[in-house]
Scaffold this motif. Sequence first.
Motif, PDB file in Angstrom:
ATOM      1  N   ASP A  71       0.873  -1.180   0.000  1.00  0.00           N
ATOM      2  CA  ASP A  71       0.000   0.000   0.000  1.00  0.00           C
ATOM      3  C   ASP A  71       0.903   1.222   0.000  1.00  0.00           C
ATOM      4  OD1 ASP A  71      -1.746   2.110   0.423  1.00  0.00           O
ATOM      5  OD2 ASP A  71      -2.955   1.027   1.896  1.00  0.00           O
ATOM      6  N   ILE A  72       0.867   1.993  -1.075  1.00  0.00           N
ATOM      7  CA  ILE A  72       1.781   3.122  -1.207  1.00  0.00           C
ATOM      8  C   ILE A  72       1.576   4.160  -0.107  1.00  0.00           C
ATOM      9  CG2 ILE A  72       0.310   4.473  -2.753  1.00  0.00           C
ATOM     10  CD1 ILE A  72       2.920   5.249  -4.245  1.00  0.00           C
ATOM     11  N   ARG A  73       0.387   4.204   0.469  1.00  0.00           N
ATOM     12  CA  ARG A  73       0.134   5.169   1.545  1.00  0.00           C
ATOM     13  C   ARG A  73       0.940   4.838   2.794  1.00  0.00           C
ATOM     14  NH1 ARG A  73      -6.242   4.560   0.478  1.00  0.00           N
ATOM     15  NH2 ARG A  73      -5.472   2.430   0.516  1.00  0.00           N
ATOM     16  N   LYS A  74       1.280   3.557   2.973  1.00  0.00           N
ATOM     17  CA  LYS A  74       2.044   3.140   4.145  1.00  0.00           C
ATOM     18  C   LYS A  74       3.550   3.191   3.913  1.00  0.00           C
ATOM     19  CE  LYS A  74      -1.579  -0.136   5.525  1.00  0.00           C
ATOM     20  NZ  LYS A  74      -1.884  -1.578   5.789  1.00  0.00           N
ATOM     21  N   CYS A  75       3.943   3.491   2.696  1.00  0.00           N
ATOM     22  CA  CYS A  75       5.369   3.481   2.364  1.00  0.00           C
ATOM     23  C   CYS A  75       6.102   4.667   2.980  1.00  0.00           C
ATOM     24  CB  CYS A  75       5.552   3.490   0.846  1.00  0.00           C
ATOM     25  SG  CYS A  75       5.098   1.932   0.086  1.00  0.00           S
ATOM     26  N   LYS A  76       7.427   4.497   3.064  1.00  0.00           N
ATOM     27  CA  LYS A  76       8.264   5.496   3.699  1.00  0.00           C
ATOM     28  C   LYS A  76       9.126   6.213   2.666  1.00  0.00           C
ATOM     29  CE  LYS A  76       8.588   2.373   7.665  1.00  0.00           C
ATOM     30  NZ  LYS A  76       9.493   1.501   8.455  1.00  0.00           N
ATOM     31  N   SER A  77       9.604   7.380   3.067  1.00  0.00           N
ATOM     32  CA  SER A  77      10.526   8.153   2.234  1.00  0.00           C
ATOM     33  C   SER A  77      11.470   8.915   3.138  1.00  0.00           C
ATOM     34  CB  SER A  77       9.762   9.123   1.332  1.00  0.00           C
ATOM     35  OG  SER A  77      10.657   9.947   0.618  1.00  0.00           O
ATOM     36  N   THR A  78      12.739   8.940   2.753  1.00  0.00           N
ATOM     37  CA  THR A  78      13.725   9.665   3.568  1.00  0.00           C
ATOM     38  C   THR A  78      13.369  11.137   3.668  1.00  0.00           C
ATOM     39  OG1 THR A  78      15.444   8.117   2.845  1.00  0.00           O
ATOM     40  CG2 THR A  78      16.188  10.191   3.812  1.00  0.00           C
ATOM     41  N   VAL A  79      12.895  11.699   2.565  1.00  0.00           N
ATOM     42  CA  VAL A  79      12.492  13.104   2.516  1.00  0.00           C
ATOM     43  C   VAL A  79      10.964  13.158   2.451  1.00  0.00           C
ATOM     44  CG1 VAL A  79      12.689  15.291   1.279  1.00  0.00           C
ATOM     45  CG2 VAL A  79      14.631  13.703   1.322  1.00  0.00           C
ATOM     46  N   ALA A  80      10.353  13.768   3.440  1.00  0.00           N
ATOM     47  CA  ALA A  80       8.889  13.790   3.531  1.00  0.00           C
ATOM     48  C   ALA A  80       8.241  14.417   2.304  1.00  0.00           C
ATOM     49  CB  ALA A  80       8.463  14.533   4.792  1.00  0.00           C
ATOM     50  N   SER A  81       8.859  15.454   1.765  1.00  0.00           N
ATOM     51  CA  SER A  81       8.286  16.135   0.605  1.00  0.00           C
ATOM     52  C   SER A  81       8.265  15.232  -0.632  1.00  0.00           C
ATOM     53  CB  SER A  81       9.060  17.417   0.306  1.00  0.00           C
ATOM     54  OG  SER A  81      10.421  17.135   0.026  1.00  0.00           O
ATOM     55  N   GLY A 121      -4.968   7.252  -9.214  1.00  0.00           N
ATOM     56  CA  GLY A 121      -5.680   7.099  -7.956  1.00  0.00           C
ATOM     57  C   GLY A 121      -4.963   6.058  -7.110  1.00  0.00           C
ATOM     58  N   ILE A 122      -5.029   6.187  -5.793  1.00  0.00           N
ATOM     59  CA  ILE A 122      -4.274   5.322  -4.898  1.00  0.00           C
ATOM     60  C   ILE A 122      -4.686   3.858  -5.042  1.00  0.00           C
ATOM     61  CG2 ILE A 122      -3.754   4.786  -2.486  1.00  0.00           C
ATOM     62  CD1 ILE A 122      -2.410   7.316  -3.447  1.00  0.00           C
ATOM     63  N   GLU A 123      -5.982   3.590  -5.026  1.00  0.00           N
ATOM     64  CA  GLU A 123      -6.446   2.205  -5.059  1.00  0.00           C
ATOM     65  C   GLU A 123      -6.058   1.517  -6.369  1.00  0.00           C
ATOM     66  OE1 GLU A 123      -7.475   0.721  -2.506  1.00  0.00           O
ATOM     67  OE2 GLU A 123      -7.653   2.546  -1.277  1.00  0.00           O
ATOM     68  N   ARG A 124      -6.220   2.241  -7.474  1.00  0.00           N
ATOM     69  CA  ARG A 124      -5.852   1.671  -8.767  1.00  0.00           C
ATOM     70  C   ARG A 124      -4.351   1.415  -8.838  1.00  0.00           C
ATOM     71  NH1 ARG A 124      -6.598  -1.798 -12.594  1.00  0.00           N
ATOM     72  NH2 ARG A 124      -6.012  -1.111 -14.685  1.00  0.00           N
ATOM     73  N   PHE A 125      -3.566   2.337  -8.304  1.00  0.00           N
ATOM     74  CA  PHE A 125      -2.106   2.163  -8.265  1.00  0.00           C
ATOM     75  C   PHE A 125      -1.766   0.890  -7.491  1.00  0.00           C
ATOM     76  CE2 PHE A 125       1.858   2.450  -5.934  1.00  0.00           C
ATOM     77  CZ  PHE A 125       2.772   2.846  -6.892  1.00  0.00           C
ATOM     78  N   ASN A 126      -2.332   0.748  -6.288  1.00  0.00           N
ATOM     79  CA  ASN A 126      -2.047  -0.431  -5.468  1.00  0.00           C
ATOM     80  C   ASN A 126      -2.425  -1.721  -6.196  1.00  0.00           C
ATOM     81  OD1 ASN A 126      -1.043   1.070  -3.339  1.00  0.00           O
ATOM     82  ND2 ASN A 126      -2.980   1.115  -2.211  1.00  0.00           N
ATOM     83  N   GLN A 127      -3.562  -1.693  -6.896  1.00  0.00           N
ATOM     84  CA  GLN A 127      -4.021  -2.888  -7.595  1.00  0.00           C
ATOM     85  C   GLN A 127      -3.076  -3.255  -8.735  1.00  0.00           C
ATOM     86  OE1 GLN A 127      -6.858  -4.790  -6.707  1.00  0.00           O
ATOM     87  NE2 GLN A 127      -5.740  -6.197  -8.039  1.00  0.00           N
ATOM     88  N   ILE A 128      -2.660  -2.249  -9.502  1.00  0.00           N
ATOM     89  CA  ILE A 128      -1.743  -2.508 -10.619  1.00  0.00           C
ATOM     90  C   ILE A 128      -0.433  -3.083 -10.110  1.00  0.00           C
ATOM     91  CG2 ILE A 128      -0.310  -1.379 -12.370  1.00  0.00           C
ATOM     92  CD1 ILE A 128      -2.625   0.513 -12.904  1.00  0.00           C
ATOM     93  N   MET A 129       0.114  -2.491  -9.040  1.00  0.00           N
ATOM     94  CA  MET A 129       1.393  -2.961  -8.521  1.00  0.00           C
ATOM     95  C   MET A 129       1.266  -4.356  -7.916  1.00  0.00           C
ATOM     96  SD  MET A 129       3.521  -0.875  -9.492  1.00  0.00           S
ATOM     97  CE  MET A 129       4.780  -1.957  -8.823  1.00  0.00           C
TER      98      MET A 129
END
Length: 760
Positions: A212-222, A236-244
Amino acid sequence: DYQGKKVPLGELLVSDVVQHYIKSATATANCDYVQALARKFVRNAWSREGKFREDMAASATTLNIERVCKDQPLYGPTTYFVSHCWSYKLKDLINLVMRHYDSQPGTAGGSTYQPLYYWLDIFAVQQNFKGDFKDHPDSDFPGVIRNAQAVLFTIMPWRAPLCVERVWCLFEALQAVSAHVELELLVEEIQSNQTVDKLQSVFVKVVVDNLDIRKCKSTVASDKKYILGQVEQSLGIERFNQIMQDSLRRKVMEVMLISAVQKNDLDSTTKMVKAGVRVTQRVLAFSGYTQFDTDDKGLKALAEVIKISTSVQAVTLHTTTTSKATHEGYATLAAALKNNNSVTDLSLCKGPREDLKKHEGGWVGPKAGAALGEMLALNTALKRLDLSRNIKLTGQGVANIAKGLSAANSSGLQELFLSEVSADNKGVAALADAIAAGATPVGGSKPTVNSLSGNSLGAAFGDKGPHGITASASFGGMPSSFMRSTGSTLGSGAFSSFAGVSSSSGSMLGRRGSVVMSAPKPRVPLQRLVLSNNSIGDGDACKSLGSMLSKAGTLTRLDLRGCDIGSAGAASLADGLAASSGITHLDLSSNKIGDEGAAALATALKKNRSLQVLELEGCEIKGPGGSSLGQSLSAGSAPLKELVLYGNSLGDTGAAAIGAGARGSTTLRRLDLGKCSITGKEGIAGVAAALHHNKVLRELDLRENSIKSAEGTDAAKSLADALQGNAVINKLYIGGVFSDQACAVLLKVQDSCKQLDIIR
């Protein structure tokens, strides 16, 4: 320096390498690391002018493989885009990339250089930039990915991979999927005794289900905010998650299919193949830590995978010391390849680090050779076949390969590697005869003539034909080479982990009623043959090889290193060399050809018009042989660019003769006279004289010639005087030649020859 201590870069996390090394190294240049290296803001001991300075000796940092890469480029157009986490240790990331490189066609398990370049953000992206990433000058990741052959999505550690938790990695994977660029999972070694079904369940759970890309981390918040915004605006988030999830699930199934083959699990392989699982990556390799402890079930499983995996272009199989594969398994694999139209590269070898004496099985022997010969008789797609280091193939196995080539009507084979296969005089003679006969075009020797009169092409241009279009012909048997490149050399920012394509085509387009003429294609268009380290001797094999050289117009390289060839065999080869119109590279190193053999080759060089590289390392050539070769350098017609004479006792007289010949050469760019028993001023001065007149020589190697101490300074001075004002030569090797005092005299010449690198 890291926290006040000297720490190897490989032991640091990637993030620490960037913070404590990359940023400081590129601060002045204010660019990415590759650009800084190219612009000489960054220097190191192992590279010069963007190329490897020396080959890499086998060590832990090279995965215990000696890597031949001297004078090869460090960077070039991106081949693979590596998606990784900055929380990896640098050495773990580099090892993962090197293992991928080692599995690629043409690398011989990592020992041979191939122009494959891996894009790593820490080296390819400016790390001192401050501001929003959307404004970053190197922010066009999608553009780099579109030009890459594949995106390598790293899975490490395999039980809990970090990449699926990083927002950048998922974004890069999506770019690959969207651009229809191959997404390849680069998985660390899976150490588990679990069944394929159980591993599949674990992988799907840890890699796919929780994504789930919403739960992913990034070194730089921006950065995360920027990427989520991009995703929301597009898919869209849900479609992205489904494709991945769907994409990674397919890739996980592919990894499991390959794992089933490696585990000799024919039942699981058959089950997945029936379910539609197939390999979509270009290279299918079992090498390095994934080499094949195979039995016949494993080979049969591999055959099933190849049948349905039409994307696979290269198959590399290195068996372990305990492999139980027999000719029956290899026959099944060969049968699957008979009518295969996708696999162009096949390697069935022992690994480069393997001690052949310890291998108990898994050999490609005479019966397996017969099955492969039958495959070669029918297959038209395979361009490269490597059976090297199968010491039980023997002369009979080579003869079986030859039989298949003799029966081929339209082989596509361009490269054949049979090094260290216990080939004998009879087997090699049969092979050379088959290749020579294969030079005969399909359908006879007359060119085909096809009328274009009244066809749609003529009608499209009208009766008078297109103005400005001139007639040209296609000669299928005459090779030409070109290099495919995409993107700019430095713009891609890709590092080498450590194409030439034969093409000849054209058409005859003229007025209505004109014709198309083309020379028929040879039945066996072989360009390179490697037979090194086989006991061939001076008999019929050398006579047949000589005849092959004179007849096979497509053959450009012949390797016969360490084949027990003497002066008589060299004379037979020389006869063929004199008549050859295509050979450009001949390696006869480690054969006892002596002065008589050298003289025969020298005579051939006066007639040949194609040879560019001649390797005669350790061939027991002395002064007289050196004199013969020296005369051919100035009087010969061959456009020789490289001459290697390392390890021959030429002495001062022979070396001086080579130097005299080099004076008159207009093509010689590299001359290796290392360890040639040059001991005095006469020999060095003779070689130095060539530098006064030769305006093309780029590299001179004099290593391991121990000059008499009394003559050392004078010899060094003669060499220094010859180098004054020379703006062409860029490498001079003098290790073990001069004393420190004599070297000091020579090193001063670098003040006037800025391009010259003197290597001690």
